[in-house]
Design a protein around this motif. Structure first.
Motif, PDB file in Angstrom:
ATOM      1  N   UNK A  24       0.843  -1.186  -0.085  1.00 38.83           N
ATOM      2  CA  UNK A  24      -0.123   0.002  -0.087  1.00 38.83           C
ATOM      3  C   UNK A  24       0.896   1.276   0.053  1.00 38.83           C
ATOM      4  N   UNK A  25       1.883   1.237   0.714  1.00 38.83           N
ATOM      5  CA  UNK A  25       3.067   2.448   0.752  1.00 38.83           C
ATOM      6  C   UNK A  25       3.606   2.955  -0.653  1.00 38.83           C
ATOM      7  N   UNK A  27       1.826   3.181  -3.063  1.00 38.16           N
ATOM      8  CA  UNK A  27       0.707   3.824  -3.698  1.00 38.16           C
ATOM      9  C   UNK A  27       0.906   5.283  -4.164  1.00 38.16           C
ATOM     10  N   UNK A  28       1.494   6.006  -3.307  1.00 37.98           N
ATOM     11  CA  UNK A  28       1.648   7.315  -3.746  1.00 37.98           C
ATOM     12  C   UNK A  28       2.713   7.531  -4.645  1.00 37.98           C
ATOM     13  N   UNK A  29       3.864   6.847  -4.533  1.00 38.99           N
ATOM     14  CA  UNK A  29       4.993   7.038  -5.547  1.00 38.99           C
ATOM     15  C   UNK A  29       4.432   6.765  -6.949  1.00 38.99           C
ATOM     16  N   UNK A  32       2.209   9.392  -8.079  1.00 41.58           N
ATOM     17  CA  UNK A  32       3.057  10.746  -8.449  1.00 41.58           C
ATOM     18  C   UNK A  32       3.340  10.682  -9.869  1.00 41.58           C
ATOM     19  N   UNK A  62     -10.046   7.938  -3.532  1.00 42.09           N
ATOM     20  CA  UNK A  62      -9.993   8.687  -2.080  1.00 42.09           C
ATOM     21  C   UNK A  62      -8.642   9.251  -1.975  1.00 42.09           C
ATOM     22  N   UNK A  63      -7.529   8.751  -2.342  1.00 42.29           N
ATOM     23  CA  UNK A  63      -6.549   9.326  -2.130  1.00 42.29           C
ATOM     24  C   UNK A  63      -6.205  10.378  -3.236  1.00 42.29           C
ATOM     25  N   UNK A  66      -7.757  13.441  -2.707  1.00 43.54           N
ATOM     26  CA  UNK A  66      -7.342  14.238  -1.415  1.00 43.54           C
ATOM     27  C   UNK A  66      -6.295  15.292  -1.503  1.00 43.54           C
ATOM     28  N   UNK A  67      -5.239  15.120  -2.498  1.00 44.11           N
ATOM     29  CA  UNK A  67      -4.139  15.837  -2.347  1.00 44.11           C
ATOM     30  C   UNK A  67      -4.357  16.912  -3.729  1.00 44.11           C
ATOM     31  N   UNK A  68      -3.625  17.905  -3.410  1.00 45.63           N
ATOM     32  CA  UNK A  68      -3.811  18.980  -4.223  1.00 45.63           C
ATOM     33  C   UNK A  68      -3.110  18.923  -5.448  1.00 45.63           C
ATOM     34  N   UNK A  69      -1.979  18.101  -5.486  1.00 39.29           N
ATOM     35  CA  UNK A  69      -1.325  17.775  -6.641  1.00 39.29           C
ATOM     36  C   UNK A  69      -1.568  16.523  -7.608  1.00 39.29           C
ATOM     37  N   UNK A  70      -2.498  15.773  -6.974  1.00 47.21           N
ATOM     38  CA  UNK A  70      -3.101  14.791  -7.746  1.00 47.21           C
ATOM     39  C   UNK A  70      -4.278  15.021  -8.504  1.00 47.21           C
TER      40      UNK A  70
ATOM     41  N   UNK B 156       2.399  15.675  -1.681  1.00 48.22           N
ATOM     42  CA  UNK B 156       1.527  15.976  -2.967  1.00 48.22           C
ATOM     43  C   UNK B 156       0.462  17.234  -2.800  1.00 48.22           C
ATOM     44  N   UNK B 172       2.113   6.181   4.207  1.00 43.89           N
ATOM     45  CA  UNK B 172       1.587   4.724   4.241  1.00 43.89           C
ATOM     46  C   UNK B 172       0.768   4.460   2.804  1.00 43.89           C
TER      47      UNK B 172
END
Lengths: 183, 398
Positions: A24-25, A27-29, A32, A62-63, A66-70, B156, B172
């Motif tokens: 899961x960790x 996911x962000x990379x 991006x 949901x991720x 949530x984030x401004x740059x995505x 982000x 995470x």
């Protein structure tokens, strides 16, 4: 060889999973890199990523939401963000804002019809002592004045700036790095 | 972009790797004890005792432990961490290495806000140089049992990720929503392992404390707020930039140094801080009087305080993570109230209700960000009420 857009996404995600893993960790990379390459994370990309990481697509959404740059909609090739930091002079900030809208023919919150420019107002970006401040993709311009806005946009048009929604622009050490310029 | 650093910083006087060198000559307990004795507290705004955090993390048995550098610097008005990272990154990495040694961590992560991604190349080159010098990687500083390395994760864009548990959620792969505490990250943080999270500036001070000793640091500042602190000074003054001061200086003294004596008010602590009116410029910036995050925004005579409140509330409505109602809905209601004031449509009774709502948000929000979101509004109403009421009527065609 020709790939459809969907095939391209699948190939990209597979490659990224090979680099970052399936946890899961990762996911962000993965998000991006997809965002940077495709300037947004499409619904299809979210489904592919979810499938590869074995999570529900709504978890990915949901991720992303949530984030401004995505973003799930494509931004312009050049995202021009004006800092709304209260420390900056309101008169100067307003003048730059007005000039940006005039030069680009779009309002804040819009993307130009040719997909080249997006114009945004953003919160403080940590340049409070050198306002007004504009961020174009990864590059920061400090002490911008209305009369220099035209030159800044010409820079973009002439492609002297890195294109895409790439948020990473490397620079040398110190405050005078190449990723930063003063107008 | 010019350099933001205006005053001489202690950071420029610390010899390279003096802190880590001192630490490797001590027992692990003594390292923690030195940091605790110095009285150093978190410099990001939370102000928790650094030594205490280490003590807790050190006491938990786990085969995996982490140290994290919080370079989110999302607080409007703050830019000192940017200046530190661009000028003194080795001190930050050294501080993380010292903590890793003391608590038994093997991995470090730097959470770098997306807006600062332009520094990535510079930071990676500093890390590479430290690896080459044997200060990161396997057998750090010649210690055969100490392996530690640091990686950088770009953010982000989320203000709330400056909160340590939200930051961990991000790392995470989740939405940056603050967790319930306890458990604190020092016990159960990143991937459930003990995790020491400090702000960029705190890590740099750790290195200074180890290099120059606990007593040196503790003797500076005030007894309750030892040491120095970096301040990001911006707004209506003649010399904005990053300054270092000992804690305990008055707002008036600070204004004199930066050339902002004509201020009608000073916002201490960024958007989550409070507005200090001219009548209180004698107050001291220290934990026991005016707590701070290091952001000082000076508002001159010609500023409309209502616009300041509006700017900050607009910021909080867009940055609230949305998981708890007081912050998510409350800040919107306050913003609407400020717009009513602006349009000349707010009665005294309604303003009183807004104040009471603000106090409820402070009391009922889950995390520190929510709790502090109404503070600027409340302090502006308390000190400038006479200037906020009776505005010219505007038809709000929203």
């Amino acid at each position: 060889m020709f790939f459809t857009e969907r095939q391209q996404i699948e190939r990209d995600v597979e490659m990224l999973v090979a680099v970052y893993g399936r946890e899961r960790s990762a996911l962000i990379s993965i998000l991006q890199d997809i965002q940077r390459k495709h300037r947004h994370v499409s619904e299809y990309a979210m489904q592919v990523i979810a499938h590869m990481l074995d999570i529900h697509p709504v978890e990915v959404y949901s991720v992303v939401s949530f984030y401004q740059f995505l973003s799930d909609t494509p931004a312009g090739r050049y995202v021009i963000s004006l800092s709304d930091c209260i420390a900056h002079s309101k008169a100067q900030k307003d003048a730059v804002a007005r000039q940006l809208e005039t030069e680009l023919g779009i309002r804040f919150g819009e993307t130009s019809a040719d997909g080249r420019f997006s114009l945004k107002r953003v919160g403080c970006i940590g340049m409070c002592d050198q306002g007004p401040v504009i961020r174009v993709n990864g590059r920061i311009y400090s002490e911008v004045s209305a009369d220099r806005v035209g030159a800044l946009i010409s820079d973009c048009v002439a492609d002297t700036l890195p294109g895409g929604a790439c948020d990473i622009r490397e620079s040398g050490p110190g405050d005078a790095g190449s990723g930063e310029s003063s107008l | 972009m010019k350099s933001s650093v205006v005053s001489k910083l202690t950071f420029s006087t610390i010899p390279v790797d003096a802190g880590l060198h001192a630490a490797t000559g001590m027992s692990l307990e003594d390292i923690v004890e030195t940091v605790r004795e110095s009285g150093l507290r978190g410099r990001g705004g939370g102000a928790f005792s650094v030594g205490r955090k280490w003590e807790v993390a050190r006491g938990v048995r786990s085969d995996r432990k982490y140290v994290i550098c919080n370079a989110a610097e999302g607080e409007p008005g703050s830019f000192k961490d940017r200046a530190i990272l661009s000028g003194y990154a080795p001190l930050v990495f050294e501080g993380m290495t010292i903590a890793a040694l003391a608590v038994g961590a093997t991995r470090g992560i730097i959470y770098l806000r997306a807006e600062y991604a332009y520094m990535l190349g510079h930071l990676e080159s500093v890390l590479a140089a430290r690896r080459k010098a044997g200060l990161l990687g396997k057998q750090v500083a010649g210690n055969p049992r100490f392996n530690f390395d640091i990686r950088i994760q770009i953010g982000e864009g989320a203000y709330v990720c400056g909160q340590e548990t939200a930051l961990i959620e991000f790392l995470e792969g989740h939405r940056g929503e603050p967790r319930n505490r306890p458990p604190y990250p020092a016990v159960s943080g990143y991937r459930g392992a003990p995790t020491v999270v400090h702000n960029v500036e705190t890590w740099a001070w750790v290195t200074c404390v180890m290099a120059k000793g606990a007593k040196w640091f503790h003797d500076l500042g005030t007894p309750k707020s030892p040491g120095m602190k970096l301040f990001s000074v911006s707004g209506d003054c003649s010399r904005p930039g990053v300054y270092e001061f000992q804690l305990g200086l008055s707002v008036a003294e600070l204004l004199r140094v930066v050339g902002g004596e004509d201020a009608q008010g000073v916002q201490v602590g960024g958007a989550s801080g409070r507005m200090v009116p001219r009548s209180q410029f004698g107050r001291k910036i220290a934990y026991e009087d005016l707590p701070y995050g290091g952001a000082v925004i000076i508002l001159g005579e010609n500023r409309d305080m209502l616009e300041v409140a509006h700017n900050y509330l607009k910021f909080f409505t867009s940055e609230s993570c949305g998981q708890c109602t007081p912050c998510r809905e409350g800040t919107r209601k306050l913003l609407d109230g400020v717009e009513r004031l602006r349009n000349g449509r707010c009665s005294s009774a309604y303003l009183d209700q807004l104040i009471s709502l603000g106090e409820s948000i402070q009391a009922a929000s889950k995390c520190g960000l929510g709790q502090s979101s109404p503070q600027a509004f409340l302090s502006i109403v308390a000190h400038y009420r006479g200037k906020l009421m009776g505005r010219k009527l505007v038809d709000d065609a929203r």
